[in-house]
Motif scaffolding. Structure first.
Motif, PDB file in Angstrom:
ATOM      1  N   SER A  42       0.903  -1.295  -0.146  1.00  0.00           N
ATOM      2  CA  SER A  42      -0.019   0.005  -0.030  1.00  0.00           C
ATOM      3  C   SER A  42       0.906   1.335   0.124  1.00  0.00           C
ATOM      4  O   SER A  42       2.108   1.251   0.489  1.00  0.00           O
ATOM      5  CB  SER A  42      -0.845   0.146   1.158  1.00  0.00           C
ATOM      6  N   LEU A  43       0.232   2.464  -0.524  1.00  0.00           N
ATOM      7  CA  LEU A  43       1.003   3.398  -0.242  1.00  0.00           C
ATOM      8  C   LEU A  43       1.249   4.081   1.045  1.00  0.00           C
ATOM      9  O   LEU A  43      -0.061   4.442   1.691  1.00  0.00           O
ATOM     10  CB  LEU A  43       0.300   4.579  -1.416  1.00  0.00           C
ATOM     11  N   LYS A  44       2.117   4.148   1.717  1.00  0.00           N
ATOM     12  CA  LYS A  44       2.406   4.695   2.968  1.00  0.00           C
ATOM     13  C   LYS A  44       3.327   6.107   3.084  1.00  0.00           C
ATOM     14  O   LYS A  44       4.042   6.484   2.378  1.00  0.00           O
ATOM     15  CB  LYS A  44       2.898   3.544   3.657  1.00  0.00           C
ATOM     16  N   PRO A  47       8.010   3.622   5.099  1.00  0.00           N
ATOM     17  CA  PRO A  47       7.915   2.292   5.156  1.00  0.00           C
ATOM     18  C   PRO A  47       6.989   1.888   6.412  1.00  0.00           C
ATOM     19  O   PRO A  47       6.270   0.709   6.429  1.00  0.00           O
ATOM     20  CB  PRO A  47       9.360   1.742   4.935  1.00  0.00           C
ATOM     21  N   ARG A  48       7.171   2.493   7.575  1.00  0.00           N
ATOM     22  CA  ARG A  48       6.591   2.140   8.765  1.00  0.00           C
ATOM     23  C   ARG A  48       5.293   3.009   9.017  1.00  0.00           C
ATOM     24  O   ARG A  48       4.994   2.957  10.133  1.00  0.00           O
ATOM     25  CB  ARG A  48       7.575   2.326   9.961  1.00  0.00           C
TER      26      ARG A  48
END
Ligand code: HDD
Length: 705
Positions: A42-44, A47-48
């Protein structure tokens, strides 16, 4: 100019070809056709970090997934389908003008078989009626023959359909039991409502647990009307006759299959078609004079709880159906197919059977809920092969781009089109409702007197069965009523059985530990109709499943010969070995002792006596749940269990070059019907001969009293 049909214009119909129906080999796109390079993350925000609302691909993917399911059918939810063709013999043309019944005409068909009570994920081999619905894509429009594998129905008037269905469905409080008739509410209803006794008797018989969809008869149930080219009418009842004969499971197989292979019938149909053992049926009609009474030999042809014995009116064959193609996509085809007894073609019409009349309302209505709107006939599986030029417009999921401005009749603005058939378009015959005199009558809620006999045909059916089949009926009623907690329900059904046959009633009462009541109506002395029995005869064995027990050290030549001979006879051989891998001839092992169960095989050839690894013996005994007879110490207990079950189920067991005492060692008689010691050369021939009569009937005990 008439409104263009999707086929005719090539423009206004659903543009299926533009859709990725088989996306392999092309790049993934969104539903709008935009190529994608990542569908795994998914586009976040880092990364976290949290997922961003702007991820339109994520939202489209999840939203579509959330809506993947449609409501299952309220009845007949569990089914399996296949494509095929119907080839007409031309013999029906004498009484019917339908073009697809003219000699040599080949019509594409789609058939859906089903159980009635269970939900979509329920098991195939439950005791139940089976649906047998056929869609004929004729050149004069779609004709649906929406029948069952039993020629009579539970009720006489469609207004009772919700009652019978509510009674057989799981109890509303806990939603149990699933796909079962063995519970209080069902027997409460049918014992109160004695017109249901005919249908329940048929499905307490072996017809309620078919061996395969390929081995079932099909019935249109109602009486239909056929119109000849000269306008004369006949009454007919439709029959499908399977080339492989009518065969059933035994109860133990049905129970085991529910657990070991819940897809038993679905798999059987698909695998037979895949193997080229195409199932075939002949279509036939019983023909009756269309007179005012609509009776035949005292049987009311409008009463769907009655059938006409073939001894009184033989079935005249009018064509043959071959199923030769599995669906490419279960949902698109088998789930979305929409049948309707009102899908009729010129030459075939309905009668006043009050069950059929209500069905004519119910089926379109249910598709609107199930398929989300009134345009379900535009789905590829439902799309007529005949040109469509209706004036139905708009609605949910409209896929046609209709042209013109005047979808009404009459009009003068679109060239007066569409014409009525017979005006401008003389090529295709129109559907004509058969004119019928309706007697002057009082408006009332009621039945004709001839609908009141609820027992005589039930007695006739039971007494026409073979003794072994009668025993199965006794056991079925004993099981079903034994699962009812309510004593008043059990007693009331016993009373119904007393009115059918005193012997049947006594046998069931004995099992239930209840006194057998006396009949409270006169049990009629009926003529027998042996054609309802499934016993006797020799039948083709195409697609029957043969288990070949081999070990990894069985010589390649032996396996090759057995498999080749089995294939030659149209059997489907499955190689069974202690563990997976390949056998000496390089053939892959199809089943291991861990994955095989007796229900999968119609017969078993033992080419190797399999022993377990010594250290696993005790453990295996416990797992197989078998007490090995003293002679079987060297055998794997799972093989012993497999063969003992196969024996109980009346299956042929053929050993190839085994010890003299092999059968005794595994706890079976040294000699007996269907236990054969053969050579590699003769083994398959011996098995085939036994399989032709479906089962080794002599194995079953017949009570002497
Ligand atoms: Fe029905 C489905 C057969 C009476 C209402 N029926 C359905 C199917 C079959 C039959 C084979 C499954 C079709 C498929 O595979 O999609 N039904 C019968 C027979 C009947 C009968 C042989 C009596 C002779 N049915 C009947 C009545 C009613 C319905 C009296 C309602 C008053 N039947 C339906 C339904 C279903 C259906 C609710 C559920 C899904 C569907 O139609 O498409 O409308």
């Amino acid at each position: 100019m008439s409104t263009p049909t999707p086929e005719a214009s090539g423009e206004s119909g659903p543009k299926q070809s533009a859709r990725p129906t088989h996306p392999q080999g092309t790049a993934l796109t969104t539903s709008q056709g935009t190529p994608l390079r990542d569908t795994d993350h998914s586009l976040k925000a880092g990364p976290r970090g949290p997922i961003l609302l702007q991820d339109h691909h994520l939202r489209e993917k999840i939203t579509h997934f959330d809506h993947e399911r449609i409501p299952e059918r309220v009845v007949h939810a569990r089914g399996a389908g296949a494509h095929g063709r119907f080839i007409s013999y031309g013999t029906g043309s004498r009484i019917c003008s339908a073009g697809f019944l003219a000699e040599g005409v080949e019509t594409p068909v789609f058939v859906r078989f089903s159980t009635v009570a269970g939900s979509r994920g329920s098991a195939d081999t439950v005791r139940d009626t089976r649906g047998f619905a056929t869609k004929f894509y004729t050149e004069e429009g779609v004709f649906d023959l929406v029948g069952n594998n039993i020629p009579v129905f539970f009720i006489q008037d469609g207004i009772k359909f919700p009652d019978v269905v509510h009674s057989v469905k799981p109890h509303p409080d806990l939603e149990i039991p699933q796909a079962q008739s063995a519970h209080d509410t069902f027997w409460d209803f049918v014992s109160e409502h004695t017109q249901a006794q005919a249908h329940t008797m048929w499905f307490m018989s072996d017809r309620g647990i078919p061996r395969s969809y390929r081995m079932m008869e099909g019935f249109g149930v109602h009486t239909f009307k056929m119109v000849a080219p000269d306008g004369t009418t006949s009454l007919v009842k439709f029959h499908w006759k399977p080339r492989l004969g009518v065969h059933s499971l035994v109860w133990e197989e049905a129970l085991l299959a529910n657990g070991a292979d819940p897809d038993f019938h679905r798999r059987d149909l698909a695998e037979a078609i895949k193997a080229g053992a195409f199932p075939e049926w002949e279509l036939g009609v019983q023909v009756f004079e269309d007179n005012e009474e609509q009776m035949f030999e005292g049987i009311d042809l409008l009463d769907p709880t009655k059938f006409v014995p073939e001894e009184l009116a033989p079935v005249q064959l009018i064509g043959k159906m071959v199923l030769d193609r599995n669906p490419a996509n279960y949902f698109a085809e088998t789930e979305q197919v929409a049948f309707h007894p009102g899908h009729l073609v010129p030459g075939i019409d309905v009668t006043n059977d009050p069950l059929l009349q209500v069905r004519l309302f119910s089926y379109i209505d249910t598709q609107i809920t199930r398929l989300g709107g009134p345009n379900f006939s535009q789905l590829p599986i439902n799309l007529p092969h005949a040109p469509v030029n209706d004036m139905l417009r708009d609605g949910m999921h409209q896929t046609y781009v209709h042209e013109g401005i005047a979808p009404y009749h009459p009009n003068s603005l679109d060239g007066g089109c569409p014409f009525m058939a017979g005006e401008g378009d003389n090529i295709r015959p129109p559907f004509i409702d058969v004119p019928e005199h309706v007697a002057e009558a009082l408006k009332e809620r009621g039945n004709p007197v001839s609908f009141e006999d609820h027992f005589s045909q039930v007695t006739m059916f039971y007494r026409s069965l073979d003794t072994q089949e009668q025993l199965h009926v006794q056991q079925a009623y004993s099981f079903e009523l034994g699962k009812c907690a309510s004593e008043q329900v059990r007693k009331r059904q016993l009373q119904a059985l007393a009115n059918i046959d005193a012997g049947l009633c006594a046998a069931v009462a004995h099992e239930l530990g209840l006194p057998a009541p006396e009949a409270d109506t006169e049990v009629p002395e009926s003529e027998l109709c042996p054609s309802v029995s499934q016993m006797g005869g020799m039948w083709p064995i195409d697609g029957r499943v043969l288990g070949i027990v081999a070990s990894h050290s069985t010589p390649a030549k032996a396996i090759e010969l057995l498999v080749a001979n089995a294939n030659l006879r149209g059997l489907k051989p499955l190689l069974l070995a202690p563990t997976g891998g390949s056998l000496a001839d390089g053939s892959p092992v199809d089943r291991t002792l861990l994955t095989a169960r007796s229900i999968e095989f119609d017969a078993i050839v033992v080419a190797a006596a399999l022993s377990p690894a010594p250290d696993s013996r005790v453990d295996l005994d416990a797992k197989a749940g078998v007490i090995r007879p003293p002679g079987a110490e060297e055998l794997d207990p799972r093989l012993v269990l497999l063969l003992q079950e196969a024996y109980r189920q009346g299956k042929a067991i053929v050993t190839v070059e085994q010890d003299e005492g092999f059968f005794e060692d595994i706890g079976l008689p040294a000699m007996g019907p269907g236990l054969v010691k053969a050579t590699i050369e003769s083994a398959i021939q011996d098995t085939a001969t036994l399989l032709a009569s479906h089962r080794v009937w002599e194995r079953f005990d017949i009570p002497t009293s």
